[in-house]
Design a protein around this motif. Structure first.
Motif, PDB file in Angstrom:
ATOM      1  N   SER A 119       0.838  -1.194   0.000  1.00  0.00           N
ATOM      2  CA  SER A 119       0.000   0.000   0.000  1.00  0.00           C
ATOM      3  C   SER A 119       0.873   1.243   0.000  1.00  0.00           C
ATOM      4  O   SER A 119       2.087   1.173   0.211  1.00  0.00           O
ATOM      5  N   ILE A 120       0.224   2.392  -0.188  1.00  0.00           N
ATOM      6  CA  ILE A 120       0.982   3.640  -0.243  1.00  0.00           C
ATOM      7  C   ILE A 120       1.627   3.948   1.105  1.00  0.00           C
ATOM      8  O   ILE A 120       2.663   4.601   1.184  1.00  0.00           O
ATOM      9  N   LEU A 121       1.033   3.441   2.196  1.00  0.00           N
ATOM     10  CA  LEU A 121       1.617   3.670   3.521  1.00  0.00           C
ATOM     11  C   LEU A 121       2.960   2.951   3.675  1.00  0.00           C
ATOM     12  O   LEU A 121       3.814   3.388   4.447  1.00  0.00           O
ATOM     13  N   ASP A 122       3.129   1.845   2.931  1.00  0.00           N
ATOM     14  CA  ASP A 122       4.400   1.118   2.999  1.00  0.00           C
ATOM     15  C   ASP A 122       5.569   1.950   2.481  1.00  0.00           C
ATOM     16  O   ASP A 122       6.730   1.664   2.786  1.00  0.00           O
ATOM     17  N   LEU A 123       5.252   2.965   1.673  1.00  0.00           N
ATOM     18  CA  LEU A 123       6.307   3.824   1.139  1.00  0.00           C
ATOM     19  C   LEU A 123       7.051   4.572   2.236  1.00  0.00           C
ATOM     20  O   LEU A 123       8.205   4.965   2.049  1.00  0.00           O
ATOM     21  N   PHE A 124       6.389   4.785   3.373  1.00  0.00           N
ATOM     22  CA  PHE A 124       6.971   5.626   4.407  1.00  0.00           C
ATOM     23  C   PHE A 124       7.793   4.825   5.426  1.00  0.00           C
ATOM     24  O   PHE A 124       8.013   5.266   6.544  1.00  0.00           O
ATOM     25  N   GLN A 125       8.246   3.653   4.984  1.00  0.00           N
ATOM     26  CA  GLN A 125       9.223   2.916   5.773  1.00  0.00           C
ATOM     27  C   GLN A 125      10.605   3.507   5.513  1.00  0.00           C
ATOM     28  O   GLN A 125      10.853   4.123   4.482  1.00  0.00           O
ATOM     29  N   ARG A 126      11.503   3.249   6.456  1.00  0.00           N
ATOM     30  CA  ARG A 126      12.832   3.841   6.346  1.00  0.00           C
ATOM     31  C   ARG A 126      13.560   3.408   5.081  1.00  0.00           C
ATOM     32  O   ARG A 126      14.292   4.197   4.476  1.00  0.00           O
ATOM     33  N   ARG A 127      13.341   2.169   4.660  1.00  0.00           N
ATOM     34  CA  ARG A 127      14.088   1.665   3.502  1.00  0.00           C
ATOM     35  C   ARG A 127      13.753   2.414   2.222  1.00  0.00           C
ATOM     36  O   ARG A 127      14.526   2.421   1.268  1.00  0.00           O
ATOM     37  N   TYR A 128      12.546   3.025   2.174  1.00  0.00           N
ATOM     38  CA  TYR A 128      12.139   3.755   0.980  1.00  0.00           C
ATOM     39  C   TYR A 128      12.248   5.271   1.146  1.00  0.00           C
ATOM     40  O   TYR A 128      11.897   6.018   0.231  1.00  0.00           O
ATOM     41  N   ALA A 129      12.715   5.725   2.304  1.00  0.00           N
ATOM     42  CA  ALA A 129      12.717   7.159   2.601  1.00  0.00           C
ATOM     43  C   ALA A 129      13.508   7.964   1.572  1.00  0.00           C
ATOM     44  O   ALA A 129      13.048   9.012   1.098  1.00  0.00           O
ATOM     45  N   TYR A 130      14.686   7.484   1.229  1.00  0.00           N
ATOM     46  CA  TYR A 130      15.534   8.213   0.290  1.00  0.00           C
ATOM     47  C   TYR A 130      14.864   8.313  -1.079  1.00  0.00           C
ATOM     48  O   TYR A 130      14.831   9.383  -1.708  1.00  0.00           O
ATOM     49  N   SER A 131      14.279   7.198  -1.548  1.00  0.00           N
ATOM     50  CA  SER A 131      13.598   7.213  -2.848  1.00  0.00           C
ATOM     51  C   SER A 131      12.438   8.198  -2.852  1.00  0.00           C
ATOM     52  O   SER A 131      12.238   8.939  -3.817  1.00  0.00           O
ATOM     53  N   VAL A 132      11.659   8.218  -1.769  1.00  0.00           N
ATOM     54  CA  VAL A 132      10.508   9.116  -1.687  1.00  0.00           C
ATOM     55  C   VAL A 132      10.962  10.573  -1.665  1.00  0.00           C
ATOM     56  O   VAL A 132      10.387  11.434  -2.352  1.00  0.00           O
ATOM     57  N   ILE A 133      12.004  10.869  -0.887  1.00  0.00           N
ATOM     58  CA  ILE A 133      12.511  12.245  -0.807  1.00  0.00           C
ATOM     59  C   ILE A 133      12.970  12.732  -2.180  1.00  0.00           C
ATOM     60  O   ILE A 133      12.635  13.845  -2.610  1.00  0.00           O
ATOM     61  N   VAL A 134      13.721  11.886  -2.887  1.00  0.00           N
ATOM     62  CA  VAL A 134      14.232  12.275  -4.203  1.00  0.00           C
ATOM     63  C   VAL A 134      13.093  12.414  -5.207  1.00  0.00           C
ATOM     64  O   VAL A 134      12.983  13.415  -5.923  1.00  0.00           O
ATOM     65  N   GLY A 135      12.201  11.404  -5.271  1.00  0.00           N
ATOM     66  CA  GLY A 135      11.125  11.418  -6.255  1.00  0.00           C
ATOM     67  C   GLY A 135      10.156  12.561  -6.044  1.00  0.00           C
ATOM     68  O   GLY A 135       9.854  13.321  -6.972  1.00  0.00           O
ATOM     69  N   VAL A 136       9.673  12.720  -4.811  1.00  0.00           N
ATOM     70  CA  VAL A 136       8.714  13.782  -4.517  1.00  0.00           C
ATOM     71  C   VAL A 136       9.380  15.152  -4.605  1.00  0.00           C
ATOM     72  O   VAL A 136       8.823  16.108  -5.153  1.00  0.00           O
ATOM     73  N   GLY A 137      10.605  15.255  -4.078  1.00  0.00           N
ATOM     74  CA  GLY A 137      11.320  16.532  -4.091  1.00  0.00           C
ATOM     75  C   GLY A 137      11.534  17.071  -5.488  1.00  0.00           C
ATOM     76  O   GLY A 137      11.307  18.264  -5.752  1.00  0.00           O
TER      77      GLY A 137
END
Length: 495
Positions: free
Chosen positions: A278-296
């Motif tokens: 689910s989209i909530l799984d994105l906010f695990q630490r292992r995906y944090a860097y990917s989310v910061i880069v992609g969203v940023g």
């Protein structure tokens, strides 16, 4: 090989193909390991191949959707006077018509990842074009404002889907040494769509322009019959035989696909879950860097002002005291060659250098336009300010086309693992279109408030982009998608 070993970024050497080129290292994780040498050099060449006819054809069919994207964005500028006169719209009402496209795109973005995961990349592209065709027809035959707005909303829904699935599909079918350039063709075709719509709109009325918008939609739907589905998606849903057939079709009848097929299968197996991520799984630490880069990157791309400039280019030129027709033609003359240059340089210079050059150029371009309006307000250098505005817009357009237009979508298609691409794609695409809506809706009001201040704000955002890219964005050039996931995971752990 255990699930944990890949999830935590500890792939064994046979799976993690090391790239010898130091430019493709991602914060020190892409370089030679202790086992590097002739064996690894041989492995590095396994997935490096020339473009086959099927890869080229598949890319061209996919980017027909990108052209639709561009034509929808470019439509509001040449159609402005015709729509306002025929439907009796005020400036504020036309701002609603222009910006409602991005509302539709946000709706499409929310479901884009799920649809692409459930019915496949090809199915998602076909589904999106149905919305676009219905939307263009509604605009073309509208007699009242709300009918045109409904059509614009439907086109936006299709755009939201296309903006996610097109770069994802291209990234998943191309060899790693060609992935950057081929994925950037998405942005090239968006620019072609915008530019040709500007040109055609100078000679045709807004209804005819809307009817022409249906042509690339039909071309893509017909073309999808002749291209294969993404091998990585087929592997994800357990269709191994179809995955092998699609991969063989893409790489050529006589190509050895055993190693690539094995890597895709092994990596996909480790990411299987009892239930859908689910989209909530994105906010695990292992995906944090990917989310910061992609969203940023998406936030900075949109708040740099691109859609305000693209939607209302003619208004900007008129406000600056310059011919809107000459200005838009000049934009067309700059956009396409600079985007083409970006495609050529993508897999040569890498993503980060192009992003840095591009964001520096957009910063300078907005600064020049802001200075033009400031001087105009101060009644200084009146004969120079229109030219200064034109130069600034052209510098911004050329620089944006070179990198910031396409590279964030390329990186988005590369940095998320296959099990999270649906949720991550929906999130990132939603953020992009939300930013686009805010800028496109507020742009006319910002210009009425303070034209110079509007462009100085855009310039500041581009300045922040330079710092963001320099500090956080990884270099993904020359690496397989599976290698990139490992590097991103390791970086997240060390943070």
């Amino acid at each position: 090989m255990g699930r944990e070993s890949i999830e935590e970024g500890k792939l064994s050497n046979p799976l993690l193909v090391k790239n010898i080129d130091s430019e493709s290292q991602v914060y020190g994780y892409g370089g030679r390991g202790e086992n590097s040498g002739a064996g690894n050099e041989q492995q590095s060449g396994i997935f490096s191949s020339s473009a086959t006819t099927m890869v080229v054809l598949s890319t061209l069919v996919a980017v027909s959707g990108s052209y639709v994207f561009g034509s929808a964005v470019g439509y509001s500028s040449p159609a402005r006077s015709g729509v306002m006169d025929d439907l009796g719209l005020t400036v504020a009402e036309y701002s609603v018509f222009g910006s409602i496209l991005t509302i539709g795109a946000m709706i499409g973005a929310v479901v884009s990842g799920r649809i692409a995961d459930y019915i496949g990349r090809r199915g998602a592209m076909a589904f999106s074009e149905i919305f676009c065709i219905l939307g263009w027809l509604a605009i073309a035959f509208s007699k009242v404002a709300w009918w045109a707005e409904l059509g614009r909303l439907l086109v936006g829904c299709g755009m939201g889907l296309l903006s996610y699935v097109v770069p994802i599909y291209i990234a998943e079918i191309t060899p790693k040494n060609l992935r950057g350039g081929f994925t950037t063709v998405h942005q090239l075709m968006i620019c072609c769509g915008v530019s040709l719509t500007y040109l055609i709109g100078a000679f045709l009325n807004w209804r005819a322009l809307a009817l022409i918008g249906t042509v690339p939609c039909v071309i893509q739907i017909l073309g999808l019959v002749f291209i294969p589905e993404s091998p990585r998606w087929l592997a994800k849903i357990g269709q191994e035989k179809k995955c092998e057939d699609a991969l063989q079709n893409l790489r050529g009848k006589n190509a050895d696909i055993s190693q690539e097929k094995s890597e895709i299968r092994d990596y996909t197996e480790t990411l299987k879950r009892p239930s859908e991520a689910s989209i909530l799984d994105l906010f695990q630490r292992r995906y944090a860097y990917s989310v910061i880069v992609g969203v940023g990157l998406m936030v900075l791309q949109q708040f740099g002002g691109v859609n305000g400039i693209a939607f209302y280019a003619s208004t900007i030129f008129i406000s600056a005291g310059f011919s809107d027709s000459i200005g838009t033609i000049a934009m067309v003359a700059v956009q396409i060659p600079m985007t083409g240059l970006g495609v050529i340089l993508m897999d040569k210079s890498g993503r980060r250098p192009l992003l840095l050059v591009s964001s520096t150029g957009t910063c300078l371009g907005c600064l020049l336009v802001g200075l033009s309006f400031l001087l105009q307000n101060l009644q200084q250098w009146k004969h120079v300010t229109p030219i200064l505005a034109l130069v600034g817009i052209l510098v911004f357009t050329g620089s944006f086309s070179l990198g910031m237009g396409g590279i964030p979508w390329v990186i988005m298609s590369e940095i998320f693992p296959i099990n999270m691409k649906g949720s991550a794609g929906s999130l990132v695409t939603l953020v992009s279109w939300l930013g686009s809506w805010i800028v496109s809706y507020a742009f006319n009001f910002l210009m009425d408030w303070n034209s110079a201040g509007t462009f100085f704000m855009f310039s500041c955002v581009s300045g922040v982009t330079i710092l963001f890219v320099a500090k956080l964005v990884p270099e993904t050039k020359g690496r397989t998608l599976e290698e990139i996931q490992t590097s991103m995971n390791r970086f997240s752990e060390k943070r």
